[in-house]
Design a protein around this motif. Structure first.
Motif, PDB file in Angstrom:
ATOM      1  N   UNK A 138      19.895  -2.444  -3.715  1.00  0.00           N
ATOM      2  CA  UNK A 138      20.564  -2.897  -2.489  1.00  0.00           C
ATOM      3  C   UNK A 138      20.140  -2.468  -1.242  1.00  0.00           C
ATOM      4  N   UNK A 139      19.570  -3.014  -0.356  1.00  0.00           N
ATOM      5  CA  UNK A 139      19.331  -2.441   1.083  1.00  0.00           C
ATOM      6  C   UNK A 139      20.762  -1.871   1.756  1.00  0.00           C
ATOM      7  N   UNK A 140      20.581  -0.696   2.173  1.00  0.00           N
ATOM      8  CA  UNK A 140      21.635   0.059   3.151  1.00  0.00           C
ATOM      9  C   UNK A 140      21.149  -0.524   4.594  1.00  0.00           C
ATOM     10  N   UNK A 141      22.372  -0.185   5.173  1.00  0.00           N
ATOM     11  CA  UNK A 141      22.146  -0.634   6.568  1.00  0.00           C
ATOM     12  C   UNK A 141      21.466   0.934   7.304  1.00  0.00           C
ATOM     13  N   UNK A 142      20.428   0.558   8.132  1.00  0.00           N
ATOM     14  CA  UNK A 142      19.645   1.980   8.833  1.00  0.00           C
ATOM     15  C   UNK A 142      20.588   2.655   9.551  1.00  0.00           C
ATOM     16  N   UNK A 143      21.678   2.200  10.488  1.00  0.00           N
ATOM     17  CA  UNK A 143      22.200   3.146  10.991  1.00  0.00           C
ATOM     18  C   UNK A 143      23.747   3.207  10.715  1.00  0.00           C
ATOM     19  N   UNK A 144      24.055   3.030   9.590  1.00  0.00           N
ATOM     20  CA  UNK A 144      25.445   2.989   9.064  1.00  0.00           C
ATOM     21  C   UNK A 144      25.831   4.564   9.371  1.00  0.00           C
ATOM     22  N   UNK A 145      27.315   4.467  10.005  1.00  0.00           N
ATOM     23  CA  UNK A 145      27.722   5.706  10.434  1.00  0.00           C
ATOM     24  C   UNK A 145      27.658   6.051  12.016  1.00  0.00           C
ATOM     25  N   UNK A 177      28.186 -10.400  -0.533  1.00  0.00           N
ATOM     26  CA  UNK A 177      26.940 -10.593  -1.586  1.00  0.00           C
ATOM     27  C   UNK A 177      26.335  -9.391  -1.468  1.00  0.00           C
ATOM     28  N   UNK A 178      24.878  -9.590  -1.452  1.00  0.00           N
ATOM     29  CA  UNK A 178      23.928  -8.435  -1.373  1.00  0.00           C
ATOM     30  C   UNK A 178      23.605  -8.072  -0.098  1.00  0.00           C
ATOM     31  N   UNK A 179      24.200  -8.734   1.187  1.00  0.00           N
ATOM     32  CA  UNK A 179      23.844  -8.655   2.454  1.00  0.00           C
ATOM     33  C   UNK A 179      24.689  -7.405   3.093  1.00  0.00           C
TER      34      UNK A 179
END
Length: 142
Positions: free
Chosen positions: A1-8, A24-26
């Motif tokens: 599952x893709x992670x947001x690049x700039x999480x946090x 969902x998966x997004x």
């Protein structure tokens, strides 16, 4: 599952941290709009940030490859050429980054250095704060 690049590292225009949630998966950045939680696909925001970074790099590949090689202690012509080639192929590098993500330690380091992405309620990037980066006008950004 893709992670947001700039999480946090993403905040809203009121300087409030933006959460991450999945539809969902997004992966989505979640902006609190006076109690209404707006879910913005993270790829939409991440691509805007990467485009801003691309614009900062374009036209400066020679200098950046030279300085990067110096920082790495690899100042030979082959290392500089390899770094230069990577900088010239940013689209491919960024696509790979979108797939693999930035390791949590890398995001933590960016946060400690003061890197932040400011978005509005619609997921438009208002600014990318990168302390220590000098703009074309000679002012420090951030």
């Amino acid at each position: 599952m893709r992670q947001p690049l700039f999480a946090g590292l993403v905040v809203d225009e009121n300087d409030q941290p933006v959460e991450v949630a999945y539809v969902g998966d997004e992966p989505c950045y979640v902006v609190n709009d006076r109690g209404f939680r707006r879910h913005i696909p993270s790829e939409q925001v991440d691509r805007q940030v990467l485009d801003i970074m691309r614009q900062q790099i374009e036209g400066h590949e020679d200098l950046l490859s030279e300085q990067t090689a110096k920082m790495l202690g690899q100042e030979d012509p082959f290392s500089r050429a390899m770094i230069y080639t990577q900088l010239r192929n940013l689209d491919k590098q960024f696509e790979q980054l979108l797939q693999t993500g930035i390791p949590e330690e890398g995001r933590a380091y960016l946060g400690m250095m003061g890197f932040r992405v400011v978005i509005n309620l619609h997921g438009e990037v208002l600014r990318v704060e990168q302390p220590g980066i000098v703009s074309d006008e000679g002012d420090d950004e951030g």
